[in-house]
Design a protein around this motif. Sequence first.
Motif, short mmCIF file in Angstrom:
data_model
loop_
_atom_site.label_atom_id
_atom_site.label_comp_id
_atom_site.label_asym_id
_atom_site.label_seq_id
_atom_site.Cartn_x
_atom_site.Cartn_y
_atom_site.Cartn_z
N LEU A 182 15.85 -13.74 -72.85
CA LEU A 182 14.93 -13.45 -72.17
C LEU A 182 15.25 -14.37 -70.82
O LEU A 182 14.57 -14.05 -70.30
N ARG A 183 15.53 -15.34 -70.52
CA ARG A 183 15.88 -15.24 -68.93
C ARG A 183 16.37 -14.95 -67.93
O ARG A 183 15.55 -14.05 -66.52
N LEU A 184 16.87 -13.57 -68.61
CA LEU A 184 17.77 -12.12 -67.95
C LEU A 184 16.30 -11.31 -68.09
O LEU A 184 16.22 -10.58 -66.69
N MET A 185 16.08 -11.53 -69.00
CA MET A 185 14.20 -10.43 -68.93
C MET A 185 13.21 -10.81 -67.57
O MET A 185 12.36 -10.28 -67.19
N ASP A 186 13.12 -11.89 -67.89
CA ASP A 186 12.37 -13.23 -66.64
C ASP A 186 12.86 -12.25 -65.09
O ASP A 186 12.04 -13.08 -64.78
N ALA A 187 14.59 -12.62 -65.12
CA ALA A 187 14.53 -12.48 -63.50
C ALA A 187 14.28 -10.85 -62.90
O ALA A 187 13.94 -10.68 -62.53
N VAL A 188 14.56 -10.31 -64.12
CA VAL A 188 14.58 -8.98 -63.72
C VAL A 188 12.57 -8.86 -64.04
O VAL A 188 12.21 -7.73 -62.89
N TRP A 189 11.94 -8.99 -64.16
CA TRP A 189 10.65 -9.09 -64.07
C TRP A 189 9.89 -9.44 -63.27
O TRP A 189 9.09 -8.67 -62.93
N ARG A 190 10.41 -10.35 -62.59
CA ARG A 190 10.13 -11.08 -61.75
C ARG A 190 11.19 -10.73 -59.93
O ARG A 190 10.42 -11.17 -59.29
N GLY A 191 11.52 -9.15 -60.58
CA GLY A 191 12.71 -8.64 -59.19
C GLY A 191 13.04 -10.17 -58.20
O GLY A 191 13.50 -9.63 -57.13
N VAL A 192 13.63 -10.55 -59.28
CA VAL A 192 14.96 -11.70 -58.44
C VAL A 192 16.59 -10.91 -58.57
O VAL A 192 16.96 -10.14 -59.05
N PRO A 193 16.88 -10.93 -57.45
CA PRO A 193 18.06 -10.40 -56.81
C PRO A 193 19.07 -11.39 -57.79
O PRO A 193 19.93 -12.14 -57.89
N LEU A 194 19.96 -10.13 -58.73
CA LEU A 194 21.22 -11.22 -59.28
C LEU A 194 22.45 -9.75 -58.80
O LEU A 194 22.52 -9.09 -58.64
N PRO A 195 23.36 -11.28 -58.57
CA PRO A 195 24.67 -10.98 -57.90
C PRO A 195 25.66 -10.08 -59.33
O PRO A 195 26.37 -10.34 -59.27
N LEU A 196 25.20 -9.13 -59.97
CA LEU A 196 25.92 -8.53 -61.03
C LEU A 196 26.17 -7.18 -61.13
O LEU A 196 26.65 -6.24 -62.15
#
Length: 318
Positions: A182-196
């Motif tokens: 769920l935290r990963l989905m939250d990050a994608v939803w908010r457009g958070v840059p992910l170092p992945l």
Amino acid sequence: MSHVVVSGANGFVGRALCRALLGAGHRVTGLVRRSGGCVDGVTEWVDASTDYHGIARNWPANMKADCVVHLAARVHVIHDTAADPETAFRATNVDGTLRLAATARRHGVPRFVFVSSIKAVAEQSRGQSLCENDSPRPEDAYGRSKRAAEDALIRMGDDTGLEVVIVRPPLVYGPHVRANFLRLMDAVWRGVPLPLGGADARRSMVYVGNLADALVHCATDARAARQCFHVADSDAPTVAELVRSLGRHLGKPVRLLPVPAAWLRMAARLTGQSSRVDRLLGSLQVDTSHIRDVLGWHPPFSTDEGLAATADWYRSTH
């Protein structure tokens, strides 16, 4: 038609399993600690005793069941506040499990399906998919408690004739998922840059609808008796592929930064997050050939269908 008792019936996996059992025409009793939350059609049975200390006296009079599927557990958490996590996990996941299994057997229940975890075997597959008979190397209190419960249940089955079935899923996702997914989905939803962007290790997962379907087979198919099964989706995406798929289904642009895995591991060591990052970046692939060979089981949903359903639920809540 079978009568199946489901512990944790009002939880994330429990609700999906109950729907699958009812849809297949079976009768379901939900064993829960608190009233409420079971799907329509489930007979609710409340036992509020800690770690099933009261299960023997609380067993409903004249209740006959064909199988207990044991989902309720003390689950893995990132920041455990228990003074002694080993003891806390063992009290619920081992001792509580054995109380429920022993009581079920005394009341004539022939089969006990224990939903364990791939963590009972390992956290990473290290180049070869994890099989049911691999030597165990659990790395935390949760994984060790699940493995100890498996071993104790097998001994109980040998001594009493209880048909123990062990199911080891990896990460479970789907509508109403919580924790890291769920935290990963939250990050994608908010457009958070992910170092992945450089996270290319493959990770087996299982859609909750696929796990529920497999558990129905384990509860009702005679061929499942005394077996151990790894259950997962057919696909094992990389973390980067997973994030891109979530972005597509959520209708959000994905911001993946191509940070080398070695840099992430170095940063993790400096911040005390090594074990967490190792789990994220390491490969964890699960071999599901045994359940296919024994039960003829195949996941009814693709990973893409599971992610689409999960994203549909998420969008409906935002």
